[in-house]
Scaffold this motif. Structure first.
Motif, PDB file in Angstrom:
ATOM      1  N   SER A   4       0.854  -1.187   0.000  1.00  0.00           N
ATOM      2  CA  SER A   4       0.000   0.000   0.000  1.00  0.00           C
ATOM      3  C   SER A   4       0.892   1.240   0.000  1.00  0.00           C
ATOM      4  O   SER A   4       2.056   1.179   0.416  1.00  0.00           O
ATOM      5  CB  SER A   4      -0.903  -0.023   1.225  1.00  0.00           C
ATOM      6  N   PRO A   5       0.355   2.407  -0.469  1.00  0.00           N
ATOM      7  CA  PRO A   5       1.193   3.612  -0.513  1.00  0.00           C
ATOM      8  C   PRO A   5       1.743   3.950   0.875  1.00  0.00           C
ATOM      9  O   PRO A   5       2.889   4.372   1.004  1.00  0.00           O
ATOM     10  CB  PRO A   5       0.228   4.701  -0.974  1.00  0.00           C
ATOM     11  N   ARG A   6       0.936   3.718   1.928  1.00  0.00           N
ATOM     12  CA  ARG A   6       1.375   4.065   3.286  1.00  0.00           C
ATOM     13  C   ARG A   6       2.561   3.215   3.709  1.00  0.00           C
ATOM     14  O   ARG A   6       3.495   3.700   4.320  1.00  0.00           O
ATOM     15  CB  ARG A   6       0.213   3.861   4.254  1.00  0.00           C
ATOM     16  N   PHE A   7       2.498   1.951   3.338  1.00  0.00           N
ATOM     17  CA  PHE A   7       3.577   1.046   3.718  1.00  0.00           C
ATOM     18  C   PHE A   7       4.883   1.453   3.035  1.00  0.00           C
ATOM     19  O   PHE A   7       5.944   1.528   3.661  1.00  0.00           O
ATOM     20  CB  PHE A   7       3.179  -0.392   3.337  1.00  0.00           C
ATOM     21  N   ILE A   8       4.761   1.754   1.703  1.00  0.00           N
ATOM     22  CA  ILE A   8       5.956   2.175   0.946  1.00  0.00           C
ATOM     23  C   ILE A   8       6.525   3.460   1.565  1.00  0.00           C
ATOM     24  O   ILE A   8       7.731   3.577   1.793  1.00  0.00           O
ATOM     25  CB  ILE A   8       5.605   2.395  -0.543  1.00  0.00           C
ATOM     26  N   ALA A   9       5.631   4.424   1.854  1.00  0.00           N
ATOM     27  CA  ALA A   9       6.072   5.706   2.411  1.00  0.00           C
ATOM     28  C   ALA A   9       6.752   5.496   3.768  1.00  0.00           C
ATOM     29  O   ALA A   9       7.783   6.111   4.061  1.00  0.00           O
ATOM     30  CB  ALA A   9       4.881   6.628   2.560  1.00  0.00           C
ATOM     31  N   PHE A  10       6.206   4.594   4.568  1.00  0.00           N
ATOM     32  CA  PHE A  10       6.754   4.330   5.898  1.00  0.00           C
ATOM     33  C   PHE A  10       8.189   3.780   5.787  1.00  0.00           C
ATOM     34  O   PHE A  10       9.108   4.253   6.440  1.00  0.00           O
ATOM     35  CB  PHE A  10       5.829   3.340   6.632  1.00  0.00           C
ATOM     36  N   LEU A  57       0.760  10.293  -7.790  1.00  0.00           N
ATOM     37  CA  LEU A  57       1.305  10.089  -9.128  1.00  0.00           C
ATOM     38  C   LEU A  57       1.188   8.656  -9.634  1.00  0.00           C
ATOM     39  O   LEU A  57       1.090   8.431 -10.819  1.00  0.00           O
ATOM     40  CB  LEU A  57       2.765  10.555  -9.180  1.00  0.00           C
ATOM     41  N   VAL A  58       1.248   7.704  -8.738  1.00  0.00           N
ATOM     42  CA  VAL A  58       1.195   6.324  -9.226  1.00  0.00           C
ATOM     43  C   VAL A  58      -0.185   5.715  -9.014  1.00  0.00           C
ATOM     44  O   VAL A  58      -0.882   5.398  -9.976  1.00  0.00           O
ATOM     45  CB  VAL A  58       2.290   5.456  -8.561  1.00  0.00           C
ATOM     46  N   PHE A  59      -0.623   5.652  -7.739  1.00  0.00           N
ATOM     47  CA  PHE A  59      -1.841   4.900  -7.453  1.00  0.00           C
ATOM     48  C   PHE A  59      -3.082   5.525  -8.091  1.00  0.00           C
ATOM     49  O   PHE A  59      -3.934   4.840  -8.622  1.00  0.00           O
ATOM     50  CB  PHE A  59      -2.018   4.759  -5.934  1.00  0.00           C
ATOM     51  N   ARG A  60      -3.162   6.873  -8.064  1.00  0.00           N
ATOM     52  CA  ARG A  60      -4.365   7.484  -8.648  1.00  0.00           C
ATOM     53  C   ARG A  60      -4.405   7.292 -10.143  1.00  0.00           C
ATOM     54  O   ARG A  60      -5.455   7.077 -10.729  1.00  0.00           O
ATOM     55  CB  ARG A  60      -4.441   8.965  -8.278  1.00  0.00           C
ATOM     56  N   GLU A  61      -3.192   7.370 -10.757  1.00  0.00           N
ATOM     57  CA  GLU A  61      -3.142   7.142 -12.214  1.00  0.00           C
ATOM     58  C   GLU A  61      -3.532   5.696 -12.528  1.00  0.00           C
ATOM     59  O   GLU A  61      -4.271   5.427 -13.455  1.00  0.00           O
ATOM     60  CB  GLU A  61      -1.727   7.420 -12.760  1.00  0.00           C
ATOM     61  N   VAL A  62      -3.013   4.774 -11.691  1.00  0.00           N
ATOM     62  CA  VAL A  62      -3.341   3.360 -11.885  1.00  0.00           C
ATOM     63  C   VAL A  62      -4.840   3.151 -11.703  1.00  0.00           C
ATOM     64  O   VAL A  62      -5.482   2.439 -12.467  1.00  0.00           O
ATOM     65  CB  VAL A  62      -2.528   2.483 -10.898  1.00  0.00           C
ATOM     66  N   ASN A  63      -5.410   3.845 -10.707  1.00  0.00           N
ATOM     67  CA  ASN A  63      -6.851   3.727 -10.479  1.00  0.00           C
ATOM     68  C   ASN A  63      -7.660   4.215 -11.667  1.00  0.00           C
ATOM     69  O   ASN A  63      -8.695   3.654 -12.002  1.00  0.00           O
ATOM     70  CB  ASN A  63      -7.248   4.512  -9.230  1.00  0.00           C
ATOM     71  N   LYS A  64      -7.146   5.282 -12.309  1.00  0.00           N
ATOM     72  CA  LYS A  64      -7.838   5.790 -13.502  1.00  0.00           C
ATOM     73  C   LYS A  64      -7.834   4.710 -14.584  1.00  0.00           C
ATOM     74  O   LYS A  64      -8.849   4.448 -15.227  1.00  0.00           O
ATOM     75  CB  LYS A  64      -7.106   7.036 -14.014  1.00  0.00           C
ATOM     76  N   MET A  65      -6.679   4.085 -14.774  1.00  0.00           N
ATOM     77  CA  MET A  65      -6.574   3.022 -15.781  1.00  0.00           C
ATOM     78  C   MET A  65      -7.521   1.876 -15.427  1.00  0.00           C
ATOM     79  O   MET A  65      -8.216   1.325 -16.283  1.00  0.00           O
ATOM     80  CB  MET A  65      -5.141   2.473 -15.832  1.00  0.00           C
ATOM     81  N   TYR A  66      -7.544   1.565 -14.134  1.00  0.00           N
ATOM     82  CA  TYR A  66      -8.406   0.483 -13.659  1.00  0.00           C
ATOM     83  C   TYR A  66      -9.875   0.789 -13.988  1.00  0.00           C
ATOM     84  O   TYR A  66     -10.611  -0.056 -14.479  1.00  0.00           O
ATOM     85  CB  TYR A  66      -8.209   0.315 -12.151  1.00  0.00           C
ATOM     86  N   GLU A  88      -6.905  -0.768  -1.077  1.00  0.00           N
ATOM     87  CA  GLU A  88      -6.155  -1.471  -0.046  1.00  0.00           C
ATOM     88  C   GLU A  88      -5.037  -2.365  -0.589  1.00  0.00           C
ATOM     89  O   GLU A  88      -3.900  -2.248  -0.173  1.00  0.00           O
ATOM     90  CB  GLU A  88      -7.120  -2.245   0.864  1.00  0.00           C
ATOM     91  N   SER A  89      -5.353  -3.141  -1.622  1.00  0.00           N
ATOM     92  CA  SER A  89      -4.358  -4.120  -2.054  1.00  0.00           C
ATOM     93  C   SER A  89      -3.452  -3.538  -3.124  1.00  0.00           C
ATOM     94  O   SER A  89      -3.574  -2.384  -3.493  1.00  0.00           O
ATOM     95  CB  SER A  89      -5.069  -5.347  -2.569  1.00  0.00           C
ATOM     96  N   ASN A  90      -2.572  -4.354  -3.640  1.00  0.00           N
ATOM     97  CA  ASN A  90      -1.646  -3.920  -4.675  1.00  0.00           C
ATOM     98  C   ASN A  90      -2.398  -3.590  -5.961  1.00  0.00           C
ATOM     99  O   ASN A  90      -2.917  -4.480  -6.627  1.00  0.00           O
ATOM    100  CB  ASN A  90      -0.659  -5.073  -4.907  1.00  0.00           C
ATOM    101  N   PRO A  91      -2.469  -2.316  -6.335  1.00  0.00           N
ATOM    102  CA  PRO A  91      -3.280  -1.952  -7.495  1.00  0.00           C
ATOM    103  C   PRO A  91      -2.704  -2.477  -8.795  1.00  0.00           C
ATOM    104  O   PRO A  91      -3.430  -2.763  -9.726  1.00  0.00           O
ATOM    105  CB  PRO A  91      -3.276  -0.425  -7.472  1.00  0.00           C
ATOM    106  N   LEU A  92      -1.366  -2.590  -8.821  1.00  0.00           N
ATOM    107  CA  LEU A  92      -0.770  -3.085 -10.069  1.00  0.00           C
ATOM    108  C   LEU A  92      -1.157  -4.531 -10.312  1.00  0.00           C
ATOM    109  O   LEU A  92      -1.428  -4.933 -11.447  1.00  0.00           O
ATOM    110  CB  LEU A  92       0.749  -2.939 -10.012  1.00  0.00           C
TER     111      LEU A  92
END
Ligand code: ADP
Length: 364
Positions: A4-10, A57-66, A88-92
């Motif tokens: 998740s983005p929070r985990f990566i950021a942490f 930049l990543v997750f929201r763009e991925v969500n748009k594609m989704y 929640e889960s890995n969007p990729l």
């Protein structure tokens, strides 16, 4: 573990804060308090910076594609929309799964279209071939007559009869094709009513009396103590089915053979089987005989005047009654076609027993 983005950021913030504090520890005059404040501020700033970058930049763009893929899927497969987006889960991974499902469904569609295209081409080739034979024959007889054979009275009549016969076969073929296409497009509506299938079968027997007599074939219904058997069916279509099946049994059965139509009572259904004791159908042909223009013995079938569409029509009609036709065959023993029809619901009695005729001694 989910990325998740929070985990990566942490994780990244922890690393950055650790590196900054370690480097600062080597600088002279830096106190423990300063190190603590630096590590905390480095952690907090990097955490929010990384979170913002990854999330926006990543997750929201991925969500748009989704969302786009999801919309495509909904539209193409007529699905009801599912609101939940991937948070929640890995969007990729989710997007990868979505693409995989979408592509495999599309691939299935393409395969189906390819199959239909092949079927269309084969059907066109078959139809042209079937049309060619009677047209060429009739054309040949008429041209020969026009070229002079007309003057001979004997030849004239013979050739005209042959030309007419070929045109009659063409007519039968066109009618069969028309029925088949109407059945496939659903233009023919089933007119379901109460039908006495035993009486219908006996009527078919009398219509086929001549060809049965020519081949010395006996026709029977069993059990013979019944006088009426009531089912729910489209009468005209069922006549077509029985005519085709009984005629085939006579045509392809043995000369001097037997054709028996059996009626077996089930709980809700009556099973109807048309049995002959002819040469049978080899196993490898059994599941193909319902295809249009499929003939087991090409020359024999044609010589007996079949269009090769009879069983295809029969299958469609039976399916339109919400049931299926089955075939069983043993070489040199015979063939049985069978299907089930629902009992007529409005009748108190589905099977009516024949009242034995009183003999004169009983009367007296
Ligand atoms: P056709 O117009 O040639 O009779 P059908 O679709 O009615 O076409 O039948 C397809 C083929 O199945 C026939 O050409 C024949 O070879 C085979 N067939 C059908 N019924 C029987 C049977 N009772 N016994 C043996 N072969 C049969």
């Amino acid at each position: 573990m989910s990325l998740s983005p929070r985990f990566i950021a942490f994780i990244l913030a922890l690393l950055i804060s650790f590196l900054t504090t370690t480097f600062l520890a080597f600088v002279d005059g830096v106190t423990a308090g300063m190190l603590f404040v630096t590590s905390i501020s480095a952690f907090i700033t990097s955490f929010f910076l990384v979170l913002y970058t990854v999330d926006i930049l990543v997750f929201r763009e991925v969500n748009k594609m989704y969302r786009t893929i999801h919309k495509l899927k909904m539209r193409d497969f007529n699905m009801t929309p599912r609101k939940k987006l991937i948070h929640e889960s890995n969007p990729l991974k989710t997007i990868n799964d979505e693409i995989f499902v979408y592509v495999s469904k599309k691939q299935k569609e393409i395969d189906e279209l390819k199959k239909l295209e092949l079927f269309r081409r084969e059907f066109l080739a078959d139809v042209s071939h079937e049309f060619k034979t009677p047209i060429f024959a009739a054309q040949g007889f008429i041209h020969t007559l026009l070229d002079g054979a007309m003057d001979d009275e004997n030849v004239r009549e013979r050739f005209l009869i042959k030309a007419a016969n070929n045109l009659d076969s063409l007519d039968v073929l066109v009618k069969d094709l028309l029925v088949l296409s109407q059945m496939e497009t659903g233009d023919i509506k089933m007119n379901i009513a109460e039908v006495d299938i035993r009486l219908l079968t006996l009527n078919i027997f009398s219509r086929l009396e001549n060809i049965a007599a020519d081949r010395k074939v006996s026709l029977k219904v069993k059990p013979d103590e019944l006088s009426e058997i009531w089912v729910s069916a489209d009468k005209d279509r069922m006549e077509q089915v029985m005519l085709n099946l009984v005629e085939n049994a006579i045509k392809y059965g043995n000369e001097g053979g037997k054709v028996i139509v059996h009626f077996n009572e089930g709980k809700r259904f009556i099973e109807i089987s048309i049995r002959d004791n002819g040469p049978g159908i080899p196993q490898e042909h059994l599941n193909r005989i319902f295809e249009r223009f499929y003939r087991v013995d090409k020359s024999r079938s044609k010589e007996r005047g079949g269009t090769g569409l009879g069983l295809a029509i029969v299958k469609h009609i039976i399916n339109a009654h919400g049931t299926k036709i089955a075939v069983m065959s043993k070489l040199d023993k015979g063939t049985t076609f069978s299907f089930k029809l629902e009992k007529a619901p409005g009748r108190a009695e589905t099977l009516v027993k024949e009242i034995p005729e009183q003999t004169s001694s009983e009367v007296n």
